[in-house]
Write an enzyme that holds these catalytic residues in place. Structure first.
Site, PDB file in Angstrom:
ATOM      1  N   SER A 145       0.841  -1.193   0.000  1.00 59.72           N
ATOM      2  CA  SER A 145       0.000   0.000   0.000  1.00 59.72           C
ATOM      3  C   SER A 145       0.882   1.251   0.000  1.00 59.72           C
ATOM      4  O   SER A 145       1.697   1.441  -0.890  1.00 59.72           O
ATOM      5  CB  SER A 145      -0.971  -0.042   1.188  1.00 59.72           C
ATOM      6  OG  SER A 145      -1.955   0.957   1.094  1.00 59.72           O
ATOM      7  N   GLU A 201      -9.139  -5.636  -4.127  1.00 62.92           N
ATOM      8  CA  GLU A 201      -8.452  -4.661  -3.279  1.00 62.92           C
ATOM      9  C   GLU A 201      -9.417  -3.900  -2.366  1.00 62.92           C
ATOM     10  O   GLU A 201      -9.152  -3.694  -1.186  1.00 62.92           O
ATOM     11  CB  GLU A 201      -7.702  -3.641  -4.146  1.00 62.92           C
ATOM     12  CG  GLU A 201      -6.532  -4.189  -4.916  1.00 62.92           C
ATOM     13  CD  GLU A 201      -5.268  -4.295  -4.101  1.00 62.92           C
ATOM     14  OE1 GLU A 201      -5.302  -3.979  -2.895  1.00 62.92           O
ATOM     15  OE2 GLU A 201      -4.242  -4.699  -4.663  1.00 62.92           O
ATOM     16  N   HIS A 214      -7.244  -5.908  -0.018  1.00 66.68           N
ATOM     17  CA  HIS A 214      -6.019  -5.129   0.198  1.00 66.68           C
ATOM     18  C   HIS A 214      -5.310  -5.608   1.459  1.00 66.68           C
ATOM     19  O   HIS A 214      -5.897  -5.681   2.542  1.00 66.68           O
ATOM     20  CB  HIS A 214      -6.442  -3.671   0.357  1.00 66.68           C
ATOM     21  CG  HIS A 214      -5.338  -2.669   0.314  1.00 66.68           C
ATOM     22  ND1 HIS A 214      -4.622  -2.370  -0.829  1.00 66.68           N
ATOM     23  CD2 HIS A 214      -4.851  -1.845   1.274  1.00 66.68           C
ATOM     24  CE1 HIS A 214      -3.746  -1.421  -0.569  1.00 66.68           C
ATOM     25  NE2 HIS A 214      -3.859  -1.088   0.699  1.00 66.68           N
TER      26      HIS A 214
END
Length: 522
Positions: A211, A331, A431
């Site tokens: 990220s 995600e 994610h």
């Protein structure tokens, strides 16, 4: 283990083994590992065969130099304990132990010897606003033990403390828009200068991050001060195509100053205000995005950062560094899910696909119609997750991989399809779900009891550590993984049965390629 904060000094007490000499009167555990650093000796702890050092200071206290480039710490002579994680950067999250004095790193190593192991430097996520290097899922013991590597994690300045751009408003703030990135540079310089004393190879350093960590790495690939400090780069659901422009960055800073009751003329007073007050003011609505709190991230300041990382092409500086680029198939499952999706139908779906959810300027009705054509069995909720993933998160990763391919530079691309359970009962590959597989920390993940999870650890961990060693992620637990080229777009689909697929979700990629991409926040 009973210890004291400092111990008696004596160079002869630190032998080649890295252990404390029995002659030292300092602790009950006389086998505690001790390593030399350029600032002074540090004392760690043992986790069976792994030596663990937590909270090693790599930079001076930034409370004294707010918004300025970091400085090396004052050296010490008496060995100091490195047994607890250092402070996390101030942030508006429940992360514990926050303080502006946050330039600390952690090391996990199989041996304080001259084995010259690959070094894997983890840069945490949380966008540029939150997070720390002390999350349970990124604890480095199992990774170091399983793969015979040296693992490093670190903290650095975040949000306004690391990225508020004041350079156009007052003297003395010339590097403020990239101070957090300069912290990372200083940490990597520490690795270069010290990691050999922890059994690592300073000439074989891989940075990897998820990220925001991946975005920071993409930015480092275009940052002159970082050149030569790492030799491989792996990003997980984190990309930085463009940095913030100086004009927009200044607008954000002015909006922040206004909440603080300051102006351009009085901007220098931010050096004196309380930490909490500065953070509270950053919750103002972003004047560029029109939603959320103020975005603070790297700035194209022509001082630290002279060009965008992947616009108009991949920064030439980074092309020498082999790169792995990954994403997860769903995600946004943890971002745009929740109560608002309960009973979601086709009539309500367009209103859920707002700019803050999809982060791209395209009519939601157009997107919905195409997804219903491509995937007639998808529910409205599934379309929402797929479309926001493709438009918001995946798009930047595709651009980075394409630009690397155009330049003929190595890029190995993966997509995680392996599904894990969510708290709301749904399943998918959200994610961050790939982190536990790389670190072999399933106990800290919702995937811990999933059939096939151990196979995912073998696939991911094997790929990342092979890449750390050689710049190539191929290993015996995967089919042949070819580098990403155009037009094939080879992608390793990570599932119980991994397979190399050409252009997965190609129709979705083509749909969003119709619309110009602007990095969210920039």
């Amino acid at each position: 283990m009973t210890t004291r904060r400092t111990v008696l000094t004596g160079a002869a007490a630190i032998g080649a083994s890295g252990l404390v000499s029995p002659g030292w009167a300092w602790a009950a555990d006389r086998d505690a590992p001790v390593a030399r650093t350029t600032s002074g000796p540090v004392i760690g702890a043992r986790d069976r065969d792994i030596s663990v050092f937590k909270g090693i200071r790599y930079g001076a206290d930034t409370r004294l130099t707010r918004f300025a480039p970091p400085r090396k710490p004052e050296p010490w002579t008496r060995p100091v304990e490195a047994l607890r994680y250092g402070h996390a950067a101030p942030q508006r999250s429940p992360t514990p132990d926050q303080d502006e004095d946050c330039l600390f790193l952690n090391v996990w190593t199989p041996g304080l010897d001259r084995a010259r192991r690959p070094v894997m430097v983890w840069i945490h996520g949380g966008a540029y606003s939150n997070g720390s290097g002390s999350d349970a899922v990124t604890e480095g013991t199992r990774l170091a033990r399983r793969s015979d590597v040296v693992v490093v994690s670190l903290n650095h300045r975040l949000n306004l403390f690391g990225y508020a751009y004041l350079a156009r408003l007052a003297p003395g703030f010339e590097a403020s828009g990239n101070a957090g990135q300069l912290d990372l540079v200083l940490a990597l310089q520490w690795v270069r200068d010290n990691i050999a004393n922890f059994g690592g190879d300073p000439n074989n350093v891989m940075v990897f991050g998820q990220s925001g960590g991946g975005a920071k790495i993409a930015t480092l690939l275009a940052t002159p001060a970082a050149e030569g400090l790492f030799h491989r780069a792996a990003t997980m659901s984190g990309q930085q195509v463009t940095a913030s422009g100086p004009i927009n960055a200044t607008r954000r800073t002015l909006a922040w100053l206004q909440i603080l009751g300051l102006t351009a003329e009085t901007a220098a007073r931010v050096r004196e205000l309380p930490t909490a007050k500065l953070l509270d003011a950053a919750t103002a609505e972003d004047p560029i995005l029109g939603y959320g709190g103020l975005y603070f991230g790297p700035v194209l300041d022509d001082r630290v950062l002279h060009r965008h990382p992947f616009y108009p092409d991949a920064a030439p500086q980074g092309l020498k560094v082999p790169m792995m680029i990954g994403n997860t198939k769903q995600e946004t499952l943890g971002f745009v899910s929740g109560p608002d999706n309960s009973g979601l139908d086709w009539n309500r779906l367009p209103s859920r696909m707002t700019p803050s959810a999809m982060r791209i300027d395209i009519a939601p009705e157009t997107v919905i119609a195409e997804y219903r054509r491509l995937y007639p069995n998808m529910t409205p909720d599934e379309v929402l997750i797929a479309a926001t993933t493709a438009g918001r998160s995946w798009r930047g990763a595709v651009i980075e991989a394409e630009e690397r391919a155009k330049a003929g530079a190595p890029a190995f691309v993966y997509q995680q399809d392996f599904a894990v359970p969510m708290r709301d009962g749904r399943r998918g590959a959200p994610h961050g779900s790939d982190i536990a597989f790389v670190f072999d920390n399933l106990d800290a993940s919702s995937a811990s009891k999933q059939p096939g999870a151990e196979r995912m650890v073998a696939a991911f961990n094997g790929a990342f550590t092979a890449f750390a060693r050689t710049g190539d992620p191929n290993h015996k637990g995967l089919p042949r993984w070819d580098r990403y080229t155009l037009p094939r777009r080879q992608t390793m689909v990570m599932d119980v049965e991994p397979q190399l697929v050409s252009d997965p979700r190609g129709s979705e990629r083509q749909l969003f390629a119709r619309v110009p991409y602007v990095q969210p926040g920039t």
